[in-house]
Every structure is written in structure tokens, then in C-alpha cells.
Design a protein around this motif. Structure first.
Motif, PDB file in Angstrom:
ATOM      1  N   LEU A  20       2.190   8.385   5.159  1.00  0.00           N
ATOM      2  CA  LEU A  20       2.724   9.321   4.170  1.00  0.00           C
ATOM      3  C   LEU A  20       3.423   8.597   3.019  1.00  0.00           C
ATOM      4  CD1 LEU A  20       3.995  12.161   6.500  1.00  0.00           C
ATOM      5  CD2 LEU A  20       2.168  12.332   4.798  1.00  0.00           C
ATOM      6  N   LYS A  21       4.122   7.510   3.325  1.00  0.00           N
ATOM      7  CA  LYS A  21       4.757   6.736   2.253  1.00  0.00           C
ATOM      8  C   LYS A  21       3.705   6.137   1.328  1.00  0.00           C
ATOM      9  CE  LYS A  21       8.789   6.086   1.966  1.00  0.00           C
ATOM     10  NZ  LYS A  21       9.748   6.852   1.161  1.00  0.00           N
ATOM     11  N   HIS A  22       2.602   5.641   1.910  1.00  0.00           N
ATOM     12  CA  HIS A  22       1.513   5.087   1.109  1.00  0.00           C
ATOM     13  C   HIS A  22       0.906   6.181   0.219  1.00  0.00           C
ATOM     14  CE1 HIS A  22      -1.870   2.534   0.022  1.00  0.00           C
ATOM     15  NE2 HIS A  22      -2.664   3.529   0.355  1.00  0.00           N
ATOM     16  N   TYR A  23       0.662   7.346   0.785  1.00  0.00           N
ATOM     17  CA  TYR A  23       0.098   8.461   0.027  1.00  0.00           C
ATOM     18  C   TYR A  23       1.072   8.914  -1.060  1.00  0.00           C
ATOM     19  CZ  TYR A  23      -2.334  12.902  -0.821  1.00  0.00           C
ATOM     20  OH  TYR A  23      -2.984  13.956  -1.405  1.00  0.00           O
ATOM     21  N   GLU A  24       2.353   8.916  -0.746  1.00  0.00           N
ATOM     22  CA  GLU A  24       3.375   9.281  -1.720  1.00  0.00           C
ATOM     23  C   GLU A  24       3.333   8.332  -2.921  1.00  0.00           C
ATOM     24  OE1 GLU A  24       8.025  10.461  -1.416  1.00  0.00           O
ATOM     25  OE2 GLU A  24       7.490   8.491  -0.605  1.00  0.00           O
ATOM     26  N   GLU A  25       3.246   7.039  -2.662  1.00  0.00           N
ATOM     27  CA  GLU A  25       3.167   6.043  -3.744  1.00  0.00           C
ATOM     28  C   GLU A  25       1.921   6.271  -4.607  1.00  0.00           C
ATOM     29  OE1 GLU A  25       3.300   2.150  -2.047  1.00  0.00           O
ATOM     30  OE2 GLU A  25       5.278   2.475  -1.162  1.00  0.00           O
ATOM     31  N   ARG A  26       0.807   6.567  -3.960  1.00  0.00           N
ATOM     32  CA  ARG A  26      -0.442   6.811  -4.686  1.00  0.00           C
ATOM     33  C   ARG A  26      -0.319   8.047  -5.577  1.00  0.00           C
ATOM     34  NH1 ARG A  26      -5.641   9.376  -3.655  1.00  0.00           N
ATOM     35  NH2 ARG A  26      -7.210   8.233  -4.814  1.00  0.00           N
ATOM     36  N   LEU A  27       0.249   9.121  -5.046  1.00  0.00           N
ATOM     37  CA  LEU A  27       0.420  10.337  -5.836  1.00  0.00           C
ATOM     38  C   LEU A  27       1.369  10.115  -7.010  1.00  0.00           C
ATOM     39  CD1 LEU A  27       0.622  13.119  -3.114  1.00  0.00           C
ATOM     40  CD2 LEU A  27      -1.208  12.777  -4.793  1.00  0.00           C
ATOM     41  N   GLU A  28       2.424   9.344  -6.792  1.00  0.00           N
ATOM     42  CA  GLU A  28       3.352   9.042  -7.883  1.00  0.00           C
ATOM     43  C   GLU A  28       2.624   8.304  -9.003  1.00  0.00           C
ATOM     44  OE1 GLU A  28       6.431   6.911  -5.849  1.00  0.00           O
ATOM     45  OE2 GLU A  28       7.531   8.733  -5.353  1.00  0.00           O
ATOM     46  N   LYS A  29       1.778   7.356  -8.634  1.00  0.00           N
ATOM     47  CA  LYS A  29       1.015   6.599  -9.620  1.00  0.00           C
ATOM     48  C   LYS A  29       0.038   7.515 -10.360  1.00  0.00           C
ATOM     49  CE  LYS A  29      -1.991   2.583 -10.112  1.00  0.00           C
ATOM     50  NZ  LYS A  29      -2.690   1.499  -9.419  1.00  0.00           N
ATOM     51  N   LEU A  41       0.869  18.547 -12.446  1.00  0.00           N
ATOM     52  CA  LEU A  41       1.628  19.534 -11.683  1.00  0.00           C
ATOM     53  C   LEU A  41       1.152  19.572 -10.230  1.00  0.00           C
ATOM     54  CD1 LEU A  41       3.749  21.766 -11.663  1.00  0.00           C
ATOM     55  CD2 LEU A  41       1.960  23.367 -12.359  1.00  0.00           C
ATOM     56  N   LYS A  42      -0.159  19.484 -10.020  1.00  0.00           N
ATOM     57  CA  LYS A  42      -0.696  19.457  -8.655  1.00  0.00           C
ATOM     58  C   LYS A  42      -0.184  18.243  -7.891  1.00  0.00           C
ATOM     59  CE  LYS A  42      -4.922  21.979  -9.689  1.00  0.00           C
ATOM     60  NZ  LYS A  42      -6.385  21.930  -9.759  1.00  0.00           N
ATOM     61  N   TYR A  43      -0.193  17.085  -8.542  1.00  0.00           N
ATOM     62  CA  TYR A  43       0.328  15.874  -7.901  1.00  0.00           C
ATOM     63  C   TYR A  43       1.803  16.031  -7.554  1.00  0.00           C
ATOM     64  CZ  TYR A  43      -3.920  13.398  -9.449  1.00  0.00           C
ATOM     65  OH  TYR A  43      -5.213  12.991  -9.663  1.00  0.00           O
ATOM     66  N   ASP A  44       2.568  16.583  -8.488  1.00  0.00           N
ATOM     67  CA  ASP A  44       4.001  16.749  -8.272  1.00  0.00           C
ATOM     68  C   ASP A  44       4.289  17.737  -7.136  1.00  0.00           C
ATOM     69  OD1 ASP A  44       4.460  14.920 -10.267  1.00  0.00           O
ATOM     70  OD2 ASP A  44       4.943  16.419 -11.797  1.00  0.00           O
TER      71      ASP A  44
END
Length: 70
Positions: A20-29, A41-44
Motif C-alpha cells: 500500500l505504501k508503494h501504491y500510495e507513492e505511485r498515486l502521488e507521483k 481528482l481520481k488519484y487524490d
């Protein structure tokens, strides 16, 4: 989490946390790179969901095994 029927072992908590942390970093990028406001907005929204899941996992790991996930 464990109150709803699943009871992960320590290694599973760690694996879930790392994934989940890895996915979180990817979504932030992806969110920061997106020029489309709707897509951003979808990413956020997904980031907010992940934050809630991470908090739930952190609490469950602490309660089940006194495991401190960071």
C-alpha cells in the motif's frame, strides 16, 4: 480488520503495509504529473482511501501483535 473476520499474521501485515505504501507513492507521483483535473481528482480520492486503509492496518497490527508499522 481482524474484527471483520480476517486475522493476518505479522508477515502479511508487513506485506500489506509495503504494498500500500508503494501504491500510495505511485498515486502521488501520477497525481502530481497529471494535467487533467478529473484524473488528478481520481488519484487524490484513491490516496484518501489508502490513507484510511493504512490507518486501519496500523491499528489492527498494533492490537493483534503490538506491531508498530511505519
Amino acid at each position: 480488520m481482524s474484527a471483520k473476520g480476517i486475522h493476518p499474521i505479522i508477515s502479511e501485515y508487513n506485506l500489506l503495509w509495503e504494498a500500500l505504501k508503494h501504491y500510495e507513492e505511485r498515486l502521488e507521483k501520477l497525481s502530481s504529473m497529471s494535467t487533467d483535473e478529473d484524473q488528478q481528482l481520481k488519484y487524490d480520492e484513491k490516496l484518501q482511501d489508502i490513507e484510511g486503509i493504512l490507518n486501519s492496518i496500523k491499528i489492527a497490527a498494533k492490537n493483534d501483535y503490538d506491531l508498530a508499522l511505519e
